[in-house]
Write a protein that holds these residues in place. Structure first.
Motif, short mmCIF file in Angstrom:
data_model
loop_
_atom_site.label_atom_id
_atom_site.label_comp_id
_atom_site.label_asym_id
_atom_site.label_seq_id
_atom_site.Cartn_x
_atom_site.Cartn_y
_atom_site.Cartn_z
N MET A 62 0.53 -1.45 -0.56
CA MET A 62 0.36 0.05 0.01
C MET A 62 1.26 1.22 0.07
O MET A 62 1.88 1.06 0.72
CB MET A 62 -0.84 -0.26 1.35
N LYS A 63 0.60 2.35 -1.29
CA LYS A 63 1.40 3.56 -1.10
C LYS A 63 0.33 4.68 -1.01
O LYS A 63 -1.16 4.72 -1.33
CB LYS A 63 1.95 3.48 -2.45
N ASN A 64 0.61 5.06 0.70
CA ASN A 64 -0.32 6.33 0.57
C ASN A 64 0.78 8.10 0.54
O ASN A 64 1.47 7.54 1.13
CB ASN A 64 -0.56 6.40 2.77
N LYS A 65 -0.30 9.49 1.45
CA LYS A 65 0.59 10.38 0.96
C LYS A 65 -0.48 11.05 1.91
O LYS A 65 -1.95 10.88 2.04
CB LYS A 65 0.59 11.29 0.08
N PHE A 66 0.31 12.00 3.05
CA PHE A 66 -0.39 13.24 3.99
C PHE A 66 0.85 14.06 3.94
O PHE A 66 1.87 14.21 3.07
CB PHE A 66 -1.17 12.13 4.96
N SER A 67 0.42 15.37 4.47
CA SER A 67 0.70 16.53 4.49
C SER A 67 0.80 16.88 6.12
O SER A 67 0.12 16.39 6.89
CB SER A 67 -0.24 17.15 3.68
#
Length: 244
Positions: A50-55
């Motif tokens: 799983m690949k995620n992104k957030f700030s």
């Protein structure tokens, strides 16, 4: 006539409420598992990427997690060109934290309490699948509103005494939220995650948006960019490298 309609409406509400509470915790768990793809399909899932992104504070952060069901996990988080690595392999774990984040930059053994908590992610499909086999119990507390939606409040008590609250939609039977108290680095914290943006992947349902309180205040939204089911995994990635 108006009075008759009022009585009819009241009866509908009463019947609906009664039927909602007529369900047992086991029936709700069964419908939840069926709604997200079924126990057999989840048990057939041996690995996941799983690949995620957030700030966080204006910084864009990306992460990649590889899981071998019931056995191993590796998460890599990239922050300002630095990698934070978290690995659980069986009953042990290790981490790499950059010096800029109060780490040493070298592999360090993970505290057993953190290993135990991270191992919960190895149960692909969530903690309700096969909960009896692991010695856990589930209790129906009642119904509550989660972001305006009605949800069953289930209390999951693990064999070791850890308690998680799982809120399951009364309409879709997806898990909308989980919460509980967890110990991190010797301190007890409130862990809370809200789930949304559910999408099917090869017959299994995954939440593609997760929201959790941020340590910096406010909330942090994590978006899932991709999920691969049953990828080939080189299990060497879980082995702790020798210190330089």
């Amino acid at each position: 006539m108006k009075f008759s309609k009022m009585i009819s409406a009241a009866l509908v509400v009463m019947i609906t409420t009664a039927s909602a509470f007529a369900q047992t915790a086991d029936e709700i768990v069964t419908k939840h598992i069926e709604a997200i793809g079924g126990a057999e399909k989840w048990k057939a899932l041996k690995s996941l990427e799983m690949k995620n992104k957030f700030s966080v504070q204006g910084m864009d952060i990306e992460s990649k997690t590889v899981i071998v069901s019931g056995k191993s996990l590796r998460t890599e988080v990239s922050v300002m060109g630095q990698d934070i690595i978290t690995v659980v392999d069986g009953e042990t774990g290790w981490t790499v934290r950059p010096v800029m984040m109060q780490g040493t930059g070298a592999p360090e053994d993970m505290p057993l309490s953190m290993v135990r908590e991270t191992r919960k992610q190895l149960n692909l499909g969530g903690s309700l699948i096969g909960y009896k086999d692991s010695g856990s119990t589930v209790e129906l507390v009642g119904t509550e509103k989660i972001d305006g939606a009605d949800a069953y409040h289930l209390k999951l008590t693990e064999k070791n005494g850890d308690v998680s609250n799982i809120y399951v939609s009364t309409s879709t039977y997806y898990a909308l939220k989980t919460s509980g108290k967890r110990k991190v680095q010797g301190q007890e914290i409130d862990a809370e995650v809200t789930y949304s943006n559910f999408k099917p992947i090869e017959g299994l349902i995954f939440a593609h948006t997760m929201e959790t309180p941020s340590p910096m205040g406010g909330s942090m939204t994590i978006e899932t960019e991709s999920i691969k089911l049953n990828p080939k995994v080189d299990e060497a990635i879980f082995k702790k490298p020798a210190s330089k």
